[in-house]
Structures are given as C-alpha cells and as structure tokens.
Design an enzyme around this catalytic site. Structure first.
Site, mmCIF file in Angstrom:
data_model
loop_
_atom_site.group_PDB
_atom_site.id
_atom_site.type_symbol
_atom_site.label_atom_id
_atom_site.label_comp_id
_atom_site.label_asym_id
_atom_site.label_seq_id
_atom_site.Cartn_x
_atom_site.Cartn_y
_atom_site.Cartn_z
ATOM 1 N N GLU A 110 0.730 -1.310 0.082
ATOM 2 C CA GLU A 110 -0.073 0.429 0.085
ATOM 3 C C GLU A 110 0.839 1.305 -0.410
ATOM 4 O OE1 GLU A 110 -3.028 -0.061 2.743
ATOM 5 O OE2 GLU A 110 -4.322 -1.952 2.150
ATOM 6 N N GLU A 165 -6.393 -7.822 -0.776
ATOM 7 C CA GLU A 165 -6.450 -8.110 0.416
ATOM 8 C C GLU A 165 -8.111 -7.331 -0.351
ATOM 9 O OE1 GLU A 165 -5.060 -5.294 3.151
ATOM 10 O OE2 GLU A 165 -2.992 -6.170 2.517
HETATM 11 P P1 P53 Z 1 -6.921 -2.904 9.883
HETATM 12 C C1 P53 Z 1 -6.108 0.944 6.346
HETATM 13 C C2 P53 Z 1 -5.821 1.717 8.053
HETATM 14 C C3 P53 Z 1 -4.518 1.084 7.513
HETATM 15 C C4 P53 Z 1 -4.056 0.072 7.097
HETATM 16 O O1 P53 Z 1 -7.104 -2.433 8.009
HETATM 17 C C5 P53 Z 1 -4.592 -0.168 6.048
HETATM 18 C C6 P53 Z 1 -5.849 0.286 5.590
HETATM 19 C C7 P53 Z 1 -6.440 -0.210 4.310
HETATM 20 O O2 P53 Z 1 -6.595 1.159 3.541
HETATM 21 O O3 P53 Z 1 -3.597 -1.434 5.096
HETATM 22 C C8 P53 Z 1 -4.447 -2.421 4.907
HETATM 23 O O4 P53 Z 1 -6.346 -3.640 10.510
HETATM 24 C C9 P53 Z 1 -2.645 -3.168 5.485
HETATM 25 C C10 P53 Z 1 -3.409 -4.155 6.609
HETATM 26 C C11 P53 Z 1 -4.183 -3.663 7.656
HETATM 27 C C12 P53 Z 1 -5.762 -3.911 6.330
HETATM 28 O O5 P53 Z 1 -5.676 -2.846 5.604
HETATM 29 O O6 P53 Z 1 -6.170 -1.267 10.140
HETATM 30 O O7 P53 Z 1 -2.229 -4.126 4.380
HETATM 31 O O8 P53 Z 1 -2.018 -4.764 7.008
HETATM 32 O O9 P53 Z 1 -4.679 -4.812 8.561
HETATM 33 C C13 P53 Z 1 -6.770 -3.236 7.223
HETATM 34 O O10 P53 Z 1 -8.348 -2.357 9.853
#
Ligand code: P53
Length: 478
Positions: A178, A376
């Site tokens: 990301e 994801e």
């Molecule tokens: P969580 C948002 C915020 C932080 C990480 O997110 C994020 C996102 C998604 O837009 O990225 C991905 O755990 C990331 C993972 C993460 C997942 O989204 O905040 O690649 O590491 O766990 C889900 O609910």
C-alpha cells in the site's frame, strides 16, 4: 451466476503481514521495527508512535497471535480450507535486525525457509510482500527512514537477500505494501508505516512524502531489476490500496474534483507500471518545488524496473464533494471526503461497496493492461463466541460473498485477467490501523482481546466452512 467459475489455477488463499501476526518480536535475533513502537489504539483513539519501546505501554505487535511459534498449526488450518496460496510478508528486522548490517541474520532467514517449506508441504504457494509496514526502527532513528536516499540501498540489499535465498521457494512477490497510503500525508500512522517518517512541527508533510515516495519507487525498481537476474520466472507486482473515487453529485465541479483526488492518490502505481510519473502529478510536484532530489539515473531505473502485475487491496470506495474545496485548491484528499448516501458502513465506519470492486477491476485493467491480484479484501468486525464455542459470522460471509459475486462478473463477463484472491486477515490478527485484536477479519478465531488477554487458542468460524466450499467449487458455489 452459479454455473460461472473462476479460471483453472486461480490463486485462492488468504493474506496477513508478519508484524500483525508473528509476535516473537525479540526471538531469533529479530530487531525492533516501526510496528514495535506502536501502541494499541481504537476506532476513535489513534495508535501512539513512541520514541523507542517504553516499558509499561501496550504494544500489541510484540506478541500478536504468536504465529512465530504456531505457524505449523495455522498453515495446517489454511490447508484444510484448501488454500492454493498464502500471502504474508518477510519481517525486514528478522533478516537485517537494524537494517544497515553487512550480513543477514541466519536465524531469521531460516524461519522463512521453514515457513515456506511448511506451505509447500500442502501445495500452498507463498505470495510475499517485502515491506509491509515493518521498517527497522534503527533506520528511522539513524537515517530518518526514506527521507534519506541511503535507505534505498538498505532496502535493495534486504530484497536481494530474500530473492536469492528463496528463489526456488517463492515465485510471487510485491515490493511495498500500500505504497499509496501516504497520499494521506497528514496521517502520522501512514507516513511512519510507509516511509519511516516521524512528524515534527518543522516538516512539510506533503513535501516529505513526495521525496520519500520517490526513493521507495526507485528502491522498488532497483529490487525488481536485481530480481530479474536472480530468477527470470519471478512474478513481481506493486501493491496499492485501491480506493475508487466517486463524485458526490454529477455537478462537473464534483467530477473534476474526483478526478483530481484520483490523481493525487493513484500516481504511485502509474510509476510502478509505466516507469514514469504521470503528467499532472509531475506538474503538481514541479509547481510546489517538491521532490528536489531526482536524478537522470533515477529516471532510467524507474523505466527499467517496472512490475509484472498490479496487486491491490480493496476495502471501500471514497466519495468526495467540491462544496468547500474545488479541484484547483485541493491539497489533502482527506479534506474533501463526503458521505455516500447509497452505502452502509462497517462498525469502523468503512463504506461497504461490492460493486465498487467490479468497477475497480475494470478500471485498473483499462488503465494498466496487466494481470491484477486482489491481495486484500474483507470486513473488520466484532465476533461473538457462543457458549458451545461456535462463531456465527454471517455478516462476514455476506460481505465476502457480495464482493466475490462482483469479482466473478468482472472475470467471467468482463474478461478481467485476475490472478487470485486473498482475503485479509484469514486468521484473526492485530489491526494495522487501530492495533486492536477485536477488529477481526479471520475465518479462524484467535482467543485474545484488545487487552492482550486470552488463551491464543484457534477455532473455526462459520466463514471457515463457507470459504472452504468456495475454494472447493472454484468459486461456482458462493
Ligand atoms: P485495519 C487502512 C488503515 C491501515 C492500514 O486495516 C490499511 C488500511 C486499509 O485501507 O491497510 C491494509 O487492520 C493493510 C493491512 C491492514 C488492512 O488494510 O486497520 O495492508 O496491514 O491490516 C486492514 O483494519
């Protein structure tokens, strides 16, 4: 729809990241990473990024779900669901604990050898992200993270060490997870996890972001060039957080703003795919005097180190309104987000938009003409364990089914070239954004809560059996 299937060889699986599940933060010679200095937060309280590890604070990634010691049991459960692939990351700090050592840490390398062997035992193909929010903290303290050009070399050394060591065990790679998150440059979490940048009142966040992201893109391209020499059969992708941008209304000023937000967010993958910056992004950077350090050699490297596929996460769409700020005055995309009246939101306020995924698959196909990989997707939700131990997560099944219906239409009807689908957090793990355990994504429940209390026991949710059936039928039976 039910007679429609996914192509043979479609990579069904699940996705995680080392820092969110491994734990063992000091085991096997591992160094401290940026994830190790982030405390637990919540939906309303951001995670605190501390100045080193401070005793007495709750750092959920230190232990996580202790996959480091449970991986055999966990991979066996993935195999039971029929996974064809498993996406995880290699913790940079297991391989180079400080980041600037001459020699890698053998014990760290050995851990991933064992993990990949365990996957192959069941015919599960590892899909590996090199940098998933896990930069060595030493590189932040000593060098300022990716604000410093020197960090390019440290990353390339880490990447090359992994390519050489696992050249016969791993075929699918991604460089930076990301990478586009930092387009939210006023969000400290995004800047630290992407680039190792720590805020201070004297920095211009936006300027710092354009420079750091440039160094990362060069580092990615250099790593890809090295990888091609090590094994020409590698498939190497970029990884973006793809969030389609919708105008709040059909008013042309909303349409133009939506396009501008898209340009501010989605230039990263253009550089990865085309090997050069898009026109509008370049114009914006020049006008503002950002990214002063770009060399002719960098430009050549970018043009040579392009990706084979576009890996992306998909959670939600974003809606924007030009009511207060129009396209020509836009600075931070976060300032123009508006509510989409047509979409429900998750318990964490994320809009749920399955059709947006079909739209994204088509849009990315038209834009890049490359294979895509959904690495994801998923719903973070609270789960309830019944007295008999069962977990009825029908909301999660509904979310994934609705998204897969749209994916299927994109693949079968629209002929999108899709390599695979790996839903996020296939086993419950620490949320990246909030540090919570109770924001759960898994098919497999892990008994541990936000306070860090629990037996760590694993159990199958209803979604576990549902996903097993989806894989068994190659997506015919959703
Ligand atoms: P969580 C948002 C915020 C932080 C990480 O997110 C994020 C996102 C998604 O837009 O990225 C991905 O755990 C990331 C993972 C993460 C997942 O989204 O905040 O690649 O590491 O766990 C889900 O609910």
């Amino acid at each position: 729809m039910s007679e429609m299937k996914f192509p043979d060889g479609f990579l069904w699986g699940g996705a995680v990241a080392a820092h969110q599940l491994e734990g063992g933060w000091q085991d096997g010679g591992k160094g401290v990473s940026v994830a190790d200095v982030m405390t637990v937060g919540s939906n309303t309280t951001p995670r605190e990024i501390t100045d080193g590890v401070i005793p007495g604070k709750n750092y959920p990634n230190h232990e996580a779900i202790d996959f480091y010691h449970h991986y055999k049991e966990d991979v066996k459960l993935f195999a039971e669901m029929g996974f064809k692939c498993f996406r995880t990351s290699i913790a940079w700090t297991r391989i180079f604990p400080q980041g600037d050592e001459q020699e890698p840490n053998e014990e760290g390398l050995k851990f991933y050898d064992d993990l990949f062997d365990e996957c192959h035992k069941y015919g599960i193909e590892p899909v590996i992200t090199l940098a998933h929010f896990e930069m060595p903290y030493h590189l932040v303290e000593e060098y300022g993270g990716f604000a410093n050009r020197k960090v390019i070399d440290f990353f390339v050394k880490f990447a090359t060490t992994c390519f050489k060591r696992y050249k016969n065990k791993v075929k699918y790679w991604m460089t930076f997870n990301e990478i586009d998150n930092q387009s939210s440059f006023n969000n400290e979490f995004m800047m630290t996890t992407n680039s190792g940048l720590i805020f201070s009142k004297d920095t211009n966040n936006e300027a710092a972001m354009y420079q750091a992201a440039h160094y990362e893109l060069v580092a990615s391209a250099l790593a890809i060039k090295e990888a091609r020499k090590i094994n020409p059969d590698f498939e190497i992708g970029c990884m973006i957080n793809y969030t389609p941008v919708y105008p709040k209304t059909s008013a042309p000023k909303d349409i133009l703003l939506a396009q501008r937000v898209d340009q501010r967010r989605n230039w990263f993958s253009d550089v990865h795919v085309f090997g050069e910056y898009p026109k509008e992004t370049e114009a914006y950077i020049e006008r503002n005097g950002y990214r002063s350090d770009i060399t002719e050699e960098d430009k050549v490297i970018l043009s040579e180190g392009v990706v084979d596929y576009v890996g992306f996460s998909y959670y939600q769409s974003m809606t924007v309104s030009a009511d207060k700020i129009d396209a020509d005055h836009l600075v931070d995309p976060s300032d123009v987000i508006a509510k989409n009246d047509y979409l429900e939101v998750s318990d964490w306020g994320w809009p749920i938009d399955p059709i947006g995924l079909r739209y994204s698959l088509n849009l990315l196909t038209d834009r890049y003409h490359l294979p895509l990989f959904i690495v994801e997707n998923g719903l973070g939700a609270f789960d309830k364990v019944e007295s008999n131990g069962e977990i009825h997560d029908d909301y999660r099944i509904d979310y994934l089914r609705a998204h897969l219906e749209e994916v299927k239409k994109a693949v079968v009807l629209d002929h999108v070239d899709l390599m695979g689908y790996t839903p996020w957090g296939c086993i419950d793990l620490v949320s990246a954004g909030t540090g919570q355990m109770d924001k759960r994504y898994g098919f497999i429940y892990v008994d541990k809560n936000d306070e860090g209390v629990g037996t760590m026991e694993r159990s199958r949710k209803d979604s576990f059996y549902w996903y097993k059936k989806v894989i068994e039928s190659n997506g015919a039976d959703l």
